[in-house]
Scaffold this motif. Sequence first.
Motif, short mmCIF file in Angstrom:
data_model
loop_
_atom_site.label_atom_id
_atom_site.label_comp_id
_atom_site.label_asym_id
_atom_site.label_seq_id
_atom_site.Cartn_x
_atom_site.Cartn_y
_atom_site.Cartn_z
N VAL A 124 -25.17 13.43 9.71
CA VAL A 124 -24.71 12.44 8.72
C VAL A 124 -25.70 12.36 7.57
O VAL A 124 -25.32 12.40 6.39
CB VAL A 124 -24.53 11.06 9.39
CG1 VAL A 124 -24.26 9.99 8.32
CG2 VAL A 124 -23.38 11.10 10.39
N ALA A 125 -27.00 12.26 7.90
CA ALA A 125 -28.02 12.13 6.87
C ALA A 125 -28.08 13.39 5.99
O ALA A 125 -28.22 13.30 4.77
CB ALA A 125 -29.38 11.88 7.51
N CYS A 126 -27.95 14.56 6.60
CA CYS A 126 -27.98 15.81 5.85
C CYS A 126 -26.75 15.95 4.95
O CYS A 126 -26.86 16.42 3.80
CB CYS A 126 -28.07 17.00 6.80
SG CYS A 126 -29.70 17.25 7.54
N LEU A 127 -25.59 15.55 5.44
CA LEU A 127 -24.38 15.62 4.62
C LEU A 127 -24.47 14.66 3.43
O LEU A 127 -24.04 15.00 2.32
CB LEU A 127 -23.16 15.31 5.48
CG LEU A 127 -22.67 16.45 6.36
CD1 LEU A 127 -21.61 15.96 7.34
CD2 LEU A 127 -22.10 17.59 5.51
N GLN A 128 -25.02 13.49 3.67
CA GLN A 128 -25.20 12.55 2.57
C GLN A 128 -26.17 13.11 1.54
O GLN A 128 -25.94 13.00 0.32
CB GLN A 128 -25.70 11.21 3.12
CG GLN A 128 -24.65 10.48 3.94
CD GLN A 128 -25.19 9.25 4.64
OE1 GLN A 128 -26.41 9.08 4.80
NE2 GLN A 128 -24.30 8.37 5.06
N ALA A 129 -27.25 13.72 2.01
CA ALA A 129 -28.22 14.33 1.09
C ALA A 129 -27.59 15.49 0.33
O ALA A 129 -27.84 15.69 -0.86
CB ALA A 129 -29.44 14.80 1.86
N ALA A 130 -26.76 16.28 1.02
CA ALA A 130 -26.08 17.41 0.38
C ALA A 130 -25.12 16.93 -0.70
O ALA A 130 -25.03 17.53 -1.78
CB ALA A 130 -25.33 18.22 1.43
N ALA A 131 -24.40 15.85 -0.42
CA ALA A 131 -23.48 15.29 -1.41
C ALA A 131 -24.24 14.80 -2.64
O ALA A 131 -23.82 15.04 -3.78
CB ALA A 131 -22.67 14.16 -0.79
N GLU A 132 -25.36 14.14 -2.41
CA GLU A 132 -26.17 13.64 -3.53
C GLU A 132 -26.74 14.79 -4.36
O GLU A 132 -26.93 14.64 -5.58
CB GLU A 132 -27.30 12.77 -2.98
CG GLU A 132 -26.81 11.46 -2.38
CD GLU A 132 -27.91 10.70 -1.65
OE1 GLU A 132 -29.07 11.18 -1.67
OE2 GLU A 132 -27.61 9.63 -1.08
N ALA A 133 -27.01 15.92 -3.71
CA ALA A 133 -27.56 17.07 -4.41
C ALA A 133 -26.49 17.94 -5.06
O ALA A 133 -26.79 18.93 -5.73
CB ALA A 133 -28.38 17.92 -3.44
N GLY A 134 -25.22 17.57 -4.84
CA GLY A 134 -24.12 18.35 -5.39
C GLY A 134 -23.79 19.58 -4.58
O GLY A 134 -23.06 20.47 -5.04
N ASP A 135 -24.30 19.65 -3.33
CA ASP A 135 -24.06 20.80 -2.47
C ASP A 135 -22.87 20.63 -1.54
O ASP A 135 -22.51 21.56 -0.80
CB ASP A 135 -25.30 21.08 -1.61
CG ASP A 135 -26.44 21.68 -2.43
OD1 ASP A 135 -26.17 22.28 -3.48
OD2 ASP A 135 -27.61 21.52 -2.00
#
Length: 239
Positions: free
Chosen positions: A144-155
């Motif tokens: 969950v945390a990695c997906l949220q970070a990926a979304a914030e990074a545009g990934d």
Amino acid sequence: MKTAAKLSSDERRAAIIHAVRRVFADKGFHGTTTRELALAAGVSEALLYKHFPTKEALFLAMQQTCYGAQYHGKLEELMNMESSSATLVLMVHYLISHVVHGSVSRDDDMAIYSRLMLRSFAEDGDFARLMLARPAANWIPKCVACLQAAAEAGDATDGLDYPRLSGWFAYQLATMIRTYLQPETPVVDYGVDHDELVEQAACFILRGMGLKEEAIQRYRPQGLANEYQQAPRQLLHTH
């Protein structure tokens, strides 16, 4: 090396627990007798009862031991890394690689663990629930945390409404691949070698989780099977 007669009480207890796992995996709790358990452990029933007063006590001790040893060390390290697109890609690749390359025989630790899980699914599910408490507590929140970070990074694609489900689907697909590969003759012929199976399964999972293709290719580890003994941080720093 210590002989059986020279084992300490703790060593004897651990040896019994290790020896009976295969019996429980093959016959289940209700289908196993204390005589069979003692025979597998190479001890008398009297000595078995000295360490474990009931079959239930032995089964519980075995469950706790499996729970403690369940998580692969390198996946544990990944859980402690910064949540990011790169960490997510490595997590999924390591999970699949551990499943595909980790089991080498019917009686190794992973094979026995898998049979214990399947036996539990067919019975009361208690063992499986205990084992799945570990990924519920670390793998899922980390996804969950990695997906949220990926979304914030545009990934990652927008609209990640169910990131917990994505984490569970990834974990369960890996588990099913392990189940299909479990028999000496695998149930499914995937038509590719194990390295390619790891790559294709990992990419399939990451796409399903919402990671963009560019990010998957940017962070995917090269030749993971050969690099499997490296620490995850080493792999991350080379990509």
